[in-house]
Scaffold this motif. Structure first.
Motif, mmCIF file in Angstrom:
data_model
loop_
_atom_site.group_PDB
_atom_site.id
_atom_site.type_symbol
_atom_site.label_atom_id
_atom_site.label_comp_id
_atom_site.label_asym_id
_atom_site.label_seq_id
_atom_site.Cartn_x
_atom_site.Cartn_y
_atom_site.Cartn_z
ATOM 1 N N PHE A 164 -6.354 -5.250 -22.975
ATOM 2 C CA PHE A 164 -6.715 -4.093 -23.803
ATOM 3 C C PHE A 164 -5.940 -2.849 -23.950
ATOM 4 O O PHE A 164 -5.519 -2.478 -24.956
ATOM 5 N N PRO A 165 -5.745 -2.203 -22.521
ATOM 6 C CA PRO A 165 -4.815 -1.038 -22.834
ATOM 7 C C PRO A 165 -3.312 -1.363 -23.128
ATOM 8 O O PRO A 165 -2.762 -0.426 -23.798
ATOM 9 N N SER B 76 -16.386 -0.087 -23.318
ATOM 10 C CA SER B 76 -14.863 0.274 -23.507
ATOM 11 C C SER B 76 -14.677 1.815 -23.194
ATOM 12 O O SER B 76 -13.665 2.113 -22.971
ATOM 13 N N HIS B 77 -15.872 2.554 -22.991
ATOM 14 C CA HIS B 77 -15.568 3.918 -23.090
ATOM 15 C C HIS B 77 -14.706 4.264 -21.678
ATOM 16 O O HIS B 77 -13.491 5.067 -21.917
ATOM 17 N N ARG B 78 -14.870 3.795 -20.557
ATOM 18 C CA ARG B 78 -14.215 3.907 -19.466
ATOM 19 C C ARG B 78 -12.796 3.684 -19.528
ATOM 20 O O ARG B 78 -11.795 4.446 -19.204
ATOM 21 N N GLY C 15 -6.138 7.869 -21.691
ATOM 22 C CA GLY C 15 -5.900 9.018 -21.691
ATOM 23 C C GLY C 15 -6.793 9.850 -22.890
ATOM 24 O O GLY C 15 -6.425 10.993 -23.374
ATOM 25 N N TRP C 16 -7.663 9.193 -23.172
ATOM 26 C CA TRP C 16 -8.559 9.650 -24.435
ATOM 27 C C TRP C 16 -9.354 10.915 -23.824
ATOM 28 O O TRP C 16 -9.766 11.025 -22.568
ATOM 29 N N GLN C 17 -9.784 11.761 -24.614
ATOM 30 C CA GLN C 17 -10.513 12.988 -24.492
ATOM 31 C C GLN C 17 -11.846 12.805 -24.932
ATOM 32 O O GLN C 17 -11.671 12.426 -26.112
ATOM 33 N N ASP C 18 -12.663 13.170 -24.309
ATOM 34 C CA ASP C 18 -14.232 13.108 -24.743
ATOM 35 C C ASP C 18 -14.475 14.229 -25.725
ATOM 36 O O ASP C 18 -13.966 15.333 -25.271
#
Length: 238
Positions: A15-16, A42-44, A51-54
């Motif tokens: 996935f990544p 998938s959030h984690r 490197g996503w930002q919430d």
């Protein structure tokens, strides 16, 4: 969009790997950002591996129609159902788009494609019309015992237009014996405050929302939820 891994190949970080290759292609195409609504599984991975930002955790804003004192509102004659978005919706979009810092384009081409020509869902479009001018619109659908407001666009100061559109949907929900009406709406929007006054409350489920700036020149305030206008229709889940 969607990523799926065969059970026999899970745990190999496919996935990544796929996501990073996708982002590299987006950078090549000069795309500025990727954003979306990760699910609980998938959030984690989005945050720690990609490197996503919430940006926000989005609650439902819901009115329980079984609550005491809920009655049909007065719906003005200027609100009506529309079966095709014409160039008046473009005029509305051009008029109000600068009221919002970050917003998905909501012109007539988008409305017809996303909602009215959608083969998988039955959406209904209503408009607030005065002197043949569209002052605002809303899109809603029924999901189980609830009417969901999938999209809504008004000028930020035209709260009365938003109230009239919501009155139409609430009245329709009561006629259809729906148990509730729900939507997503930024807590900073003036219409949110009006809906709270008539009984809408924040409830679950809560949806993760995040993103990743692919252009390093983008300001970090891009991740500030207060800059965004978002509705359920911005997610393909609805």
């Amino acid at each position: 969009g969607t990523t799926m891994t065969h059970p026999a190949y899970r745990g190999r970080k496919l996935f990544p790997i796929l996501a990073k290759r996708t982002y590299s292609e987006m950078v090549r195409l000069e795309m500025a950002m990727v954003w979306g609504f990760p699910n609980a599984m998938s959030h984690r991975v989005f945050v720690y591996d990609l490197g996503w930002q919430d940006i926000f955790e989005i609650p439902y804003l819901r009115l329980q129609l079984m609550s005491p004192g809920i009655a049909s509102a007065v719906v003005p004659d200027c609100v009506c159902e529309v079966f095709d978005a014409d160039d008046r919706f473009d005029q509305l979009w051009n008029k109000v788009q600068n009221d919002y810092d970050i917003i998905v384009r909501r012109d007539c081409a988008y409305i017809n494609w996303r909602y009215l020509s959608n083969p998988n869902q039955k959406y209904r479009l209503i408009a607030h019309e005065e002197n043949e001018e569209i002052k605002g619109f809303a899109v809603f659908k029924r999901y189980q015992d609830e009417l969901q407001v999938i999209d809504l666009l008004i000028g930020k100061k035209a709260v009365d237009v938003g109230e009239n559109l919501m009155a139409y949907i609430i009245t329709q929900a009561l006629r259809e014996n729906a148990r509730s009406v729900s939507l997503w709406l930024n807590v900073t929007h003036p219409l949110h405050h009006v809906l709270e006054k008539i009984g809408f409350m924040s409830e679950g489920p809560v949806t993760y929302w995040g993103g990743l700036a692919l252009n390093p020149q983008l300001d970090f305030s891009l991740y500030d939820f207060r800059r965004w206008y978002f509705m359920m229709g911005d997610s393909d889940r609805f």
